[in-house]
Design a protein around this motif. Structure first.
Motif, PDB file in Angstrom:
ATOM      1  N   GLY A  21      55.182  67.824  63.032  1.00 11.75           N
ATOM      2  CA  GLY A  21      54.805  67.015  61.327  1.00 11.75           C
ATOM      3  C   GLY A  21      55.498  67.492  60.470  1.00 11.75           C
ATOM      4  N   GLU A  22      56.416  68.852  60.311  1.00 15.03           N
ATOM      5  CA  GLU A  22      57.580  68.840  60.071  1.00 15.03           C
ATOM      6  C   GLU A  22      58.720  68.905  59.798  1.00 15.03           C
ATOM      7  OE1 GLU A  22      55.909  71.030  57.157  1.00 15.03           O
ATOM      8  OE2 GLU A  22      53.788  70.905  57.795  1.00 15.03           O
ATOM      9  N   LEU A  23      59.282  67.735  59.438  1.00 15.68           N
ATOM     10  CA  LEU A  23      60.498  67.794  59.990  1.00 15.68           C
ATOM     11  C   LEU A  23      61.830  67.936  58.863  1.00 15.68           C
ATOM     12  CD1 LEU A  23      60.563  63.998  59.551  1.00 15.68           C
ATOM     13  CD2 LEU A  23      60.391  65.960  61.722  1.00 15.68           C
ATOM     14  N   PRO A  24      62.958  69.109  58.916  1.00 14.53           N
ATOM     15  CA  PRO A  24      63.718  69.478  58.244  1.00 14.53           C
ATOM     16  C   PRO A  24      63.874  68.887  57.113  1.00 14.53           C
ATOM     17  CG  PRO A  24      64.940  69.612  59.927  1.00 14.53           C
ATOM     18  CD  PRO A  24      63.448  68.315  60.503  1.00 14.53           C
ATOM     19  N   PRO A  25      64.321  69.410  55.858  1.00 17.14           N
ATOM     20  CA  PRO A  25      65.347  68.131  54.890  1.00 17.14           C
ATOM     21  C   PRO A  25      66.008  67.002  54.825  1.00 17.14           C
ATOM     22  CG  PRO A  25      65.247  70.759  54.505  1.00 17.14           C
ATOM     23  CD  PRO A  25      64.643  70.694  55.619  1.00 17.14           C
ATOM     24  N   LEU A  26      66.747  67.781  55.883  1.00 14.97           N
ATOM     25  CA  LEU A  26      68.135  66.767  56.172  1.00 14.97           C
ATOM     26  C   LEU A  26      67.419  65.245  56.896  1.00 14.97           C
ATOM     27  CD1 LEU A  26      70.956  65.622  56.323  1.00 14.97           C
ATOM     28  CD2 LEU A  26      71.159  67.251  58.059  1.00 14.97           C
ATOM     29  N   ALA A  27      66.236  65.705  57.717  1.00 11.69           N
ATOM     30  CA  ALA A  27      65.644  64.825  58.419  1.00 11.69           C
ATOM     31  C   ALA A  27      64.970  63.810  57.737  1.00 11.69           C
ATOM     32  CB  ALA A  27      64.900  65.305  59.647  1.00 11.69           C
ATOM     33  N   LEU A  28      63.925  64.657  56.723  1.00  7.26           N
ATOM     34  CA  LEU A  28      63.341  63.690  55.974  1.00  7.26           C
ATOM     35  C   LEU A  28      64.026  62.944  54.779  1.00  7.26           C
ATOM     36  CD1 LEU A  28      60.736  66.697  54.953  1.00  7.26           C
ATOM     37  CD2 LEU A  28      59.897  64.508  55.743  1.00  7.26           C
ATOM     38  N   LYS A  29      65.727  63.409  54.085  1.00 11.31           N
ATOM     39  CA  LYS A  29      66.173  62.128  53.437  1.00 11.31           C
ATOM     40  C   LYS A  29      66.779  61.542  54.336  1.00 11.31           C
ATOM     41  CE  LYS A  29      70.942  62.712  51.236  1.00 11.31           C
ATOM     42  NZ  LYS A  29      71.676  64.356  51.250  1.00 11.31           N
ATOM     43  N   ARG A  30      67.158  61.688  55.387  1.00 11.34           N
ATOM     44  CA  ARG A  30      67.397  60.040  56.318  1.00 11.34           C
ATOM     45  C   ARG A  30      66.303  59.021  56.697  1.00 11.34           C
ATOM     46  NH1 ARG A  30      70.998  63.772  60.781  1.00 11.34           N
ATOM     47  NH2 ARG A  30      73.375  64.228  59.628  1.00 11.34           N
ATOM     48  N   LEU A  31      65.319  59.803  56.059  1.00  8.89           N
ATOM     49  CA  LEU A  31      64.598  59.000  57.444  1.00  8.89           C
ATOM     50  C   LEU A  31      63.898  57.883  55.900  1.00  8.89           C
ATOM     51  CD1 LEU A  31      61.834  61.144  59.408  1.00  8.89           C
ATOM     52  CD2 LEU A  31      63.121  59.161  60.131  1.00  8.89           C
ATOM     53  N   LYS A  32      64.463  58.589  54.733  1.00 12.42           N
ATOM     54  CA  LYS A  32      63.383  58.356  53.205  1.00 12.42           C
ATOM     55  C   LYS A  32      63.728  56.838  53.142  1.00 12.42           C
ATOM     56  CE  LYS A  32      63.580  58.734  48.423  1.00 12.42           C
ATOM     57  NZ  LYS A  32      64.581  59.230  47.407  1.00 12.42           N
ATOM     58  N   ASP A  33      62.796  55.893  52.961  1.00 15.74           N
ATOM     59  CA  ASP A  33      62.674  54.625  52.302  1.00 15.74           C
ATOM     60  C   ASP A  33      62.837  53.584  53.891  1.00 15.74           C
ATOM     61  OD1 ASP A  33      62.212  54.994  49.802  1.00 15.74           O
ATOM     62  OD2 ASP A  33      64.473  54.660  49.208  1.00 15.74           O
ATOM     63  N   ILE A  34      62.716  54.156  54.914  1.00 17.07           N
ATOM     64  CA  ILE A  34      63.134  53.754  56.433  1.00 17.07           C
ATOM     65  C   ILE A  34      61.183  53.383  56.438  1.00 17.07           C
ATOM     66  CG2 ILE A  34      63.021  53.656  59.002  1.00 17.07           C
ATOM     67  CD1 ILE A  34      65.566  55.056  57.962  1.00 17.07           C
ATOM     68  N   PRO A  35      61.134  51.962  57.402  1.00 21.30           N
ATOM     69  CA  PRO A  35      59.273  51.397  57.097  1.00 21.30           C
ATOM     70  C   PRO A  35      58.978  52.489  59.048  1.00 21.30           C
ATOM     71  CG  PRO A  35      60.484  48.881  56.647  1.00 21.30           C
ATOM     72  CD  PRO A  35      61.424  50.583  57.095  1.00 21.30           C
ATOM     73  N   MET A  36      57.633  52.841  58.636  1.00 20.54           N
ATOM     74  CA  MET A  36      57.186  53.426  59.682  1.00 20.54           C
ATOM     75  C   MET A  36      55.599  52.751  59.639  1.00 20.54           C
ATOM     76  SD  MET A  36      59.196  56.986  60.398  1.00 20.54           S
ATOM     77  CE  MET A  36      60.083  57.090  59.585  1.00 20.54           C
ATOM     78  N   TRP A  37      55.891  52.779  61.060  1.00 25.85           N
ATOM     79  CA  TRP A  37      53.872  52.792  60.713  1.00 25.85           C
ATOM     80  C   TRP A  37      53.990  53.650  62.438  1.00 25.85           C
ATOM     81  CZ3 TRP A  37      51.331  47.114  62.246  1.00 25.85           C
ATOM     82  CH2 TRP A  37      49.922  47.580  61.535  1.00 25.85           C
ATOM     83  N   ILE A  38      52.495  54.235  62.216  1.00 28.29           N
ATOM     84  CA  ILE A  38      52.453  55.612  62.624  1.00 28.29           C
ATOM     85  C   ILE A  38      50.835  55.356  62.837  1.00 28.29           C
ATOM     86  CG2 ILE A  38      52.035  58.015  63.524  1.00 28.29           C
ATOM     87  CD1 ILE A  38      54.826  57.315  62.234  1.00 28.29           C
TER      88      ILE A  38
END
Length: 171
Positions: free
Chosen positions: A100-117
């Protein structure tokens, strides 16, 4: 394998699932899970499905800007990784198993992409803390309004033993 492809193949899927949707269900032949499959191979499969060759093989034409990923267990972990490519409109993931600890670049790329967990607190295979941290990380990265989290206290299907809590009610 998998409920959705099984229901579609058996002609038992709800109308809402088969009309207006194309379900691609790749299989990892000879591997225990998709986690062992090269990510590039999965992306090539999606590209093929969008191509003329894919349509000639029976894939319906679809809007490539509306491709969503669905993943369960290891497929959930792989799905979140694939979301970082920016090729998918959103995703639904259950029983996420990475830290669940994602690297900063991954978090930047995932920002504002809809997800349902989805995850169950009594999951005996992957701790619910993996999904807790993933959701917290995504929301902290600025995706607060597009990340939904359904956290069950117990397995919705009542499985026990070695798989208790892992189905999260999706099978």
């Amino acid at each position: 394998a998998g409920l959705i492809p099984s229901l579609i193949c058996a002609g038992r899927a709800p109308t809402e699932l088969v009309e207006g949707f194309a379900v691609l269900a790749p299989y990892s032949q000879g591997k225990r899970s998709f986690y062992e499959e090269p990510r590039g191979k999965l992306l090539k499969f999606v590209e093929w499905a969008k191509s003329d060759a894919g349509r000639q093989a029976g894939c319906p034409e679809f809007d490539p800007s509306r491709i969503f990923l669905f993943g369960f267990s290891d497929g959930s972990t792989v799905g979140v990784e694939l979301m970082t490519t920016g090729r998918f409109a959103g995703g639904v993931f259950a029983a996420y198993g990475f830290t669940g600890e994602l690297p900063p670049l991954a978090l930047k790329r995932l920002k504002d992409i809809p997800m349902w967990i989805f995850h169950s607190a009594d999951d005996v295979i992957f701790p619910v803390s993996c999904s807790d941290r993933l959701v917290k990380s995504l929301r902290r990265a600025g995706s607060r309004d597009v990340v939904k989290y359904t956290r069950f206290e117990r397995d919705q299907e009542g499985f026990t033993g070695d798989v208790r809590g892992h189905s999260t009610g999706i099978t």
